[in-house]
Motif scaffolding. Sequence first.
Motif, PDB file in Angstrom:
ATOM      1  N   GLU B  54      29.003  36.628  30.744  1.00  0.00           N
ATOM      2  CA  GLU B  54      30.284  37.197  30.313  1.00  0.00           C
ATOM      3  C   GLU B  54      30.206  38.706  30.176  1.00  0.00           C
ATOM      4  O   GLU B  54      29.199  39.249  29.717  1.00  0.00           O
ATOM      5  N   VAL B  55      31.286  39.365  30.603  1.00  0.00           N
ATOM      6  CA  VAL B  55      31.404  40.814  30.458  1.00  0.00           C
ATOM      7  C   VAL B  55      32.694  41.103  29.695  1.00  0.00           C
ATOM      8  O   VAL B  55      33.754  40.586  30.039  1.00  0.00           O
ATOM      9  N   THR B  62      31.212  48.677  27.431  1.00  0.00           N
ATOM     10  CA  THR B  62      31.130  47.458  28.235  1.00  0.00           C
ATOM     11  C   THR B  62      29.957  46.633  27.733  1.00  0.00           C
ATOM     12  O   THR B  62      28.827  47.132  27.642  1.00  0.00           O
ATOM     13  N   GLN B  64      27.704  43.006  28.058  1.00  0.00           N
ATOM     14  CA  GLN B  64      27.368  41.911  28.962  1.00  0.00           C
ATOM     15  C   GLN B  64      26.393  40.963  28.285  1.00  0.00           C
ATOM     16  O   GLN B  64      25.436  41.388  27.634  1.00  0.00           O
ATOM     17  N   SER B  72      21.364  40.821  26.181  1.00  0.00           N
ATOM     18  CA  SER B  72      22.681  41.441  26.275  1.00  0.00           C
ATOM     19  C   SER B  72      22.506  42.941  26.440  1.00  0.00           C
ATOM     20  O   SER B  72      21.441  43.504  26.134  1.00  0.00           O
TER      21      SER B  72
END
Lengths: 116, 110
Positions: B54-55, B62, B64, B72
Amino acid sequence: EAGVTQSPTHLIKTRGQQATLRCSPISGHTSVYWYQQALGLGLQFLLWYDEGEERNRGNFPPRFSGRQFPNYSSELNVNALELEDSALYLCASSLATARVLRYGYTFGSGTRLTVV
Amino acid sequence: TQLLKQSPQFLSIQEGENLTVYCNSSSVFSSLQWYRQEPGEGPVLLVTVVTGGEVKKLKRLTFQFGDARKDSSLHITAAQPGDTGLYLCAGQNTGNQFYFGTGTSLTVIP
């Protein structure tokens, strides 16, 4: 709405004494968490209380203890204080499990404990 | 036991530069959160990521979540002095409890 409130903001104790830190969660939050933060770095998990019960405990000696009251406020007690207990102690509260993912923890500003 | 390791530990950059902060673990987490803490305050939640890969974007930030849900990253574009603070990742292991990372202290110089 009041946030998580912690008292006192600063506490100076002598080695060997006892310290009591207090936390009032956000209204409606039933879970309270205590963390120790040394030197402005990562948080070390201490204790988790929910509905008056201790749910989990971090890797700290038994002289770190606490409780949660019927109004969901909480106390952290540290007995036989040692110099290395000097740190910022943060309290956080949260809603029930399913909502922690969306809203996360809400932290207080902490109690700075200094042991001399 | 420290389950989450962040890197770098300290970062000082000029305003306008880009940066990436990493959060790594050998454990799988069901979700991961990022917080920012300013001096004299408690950490404040920035984002939660739940699905592997998921971003999420939050203005110039941002986030991730790794495919395996063990790591992450946080990328900041065109950093500003207001981004200065301690960035903490927190992984959800079981139940309601999150374990926090070692932290990355970011200073953005005007």
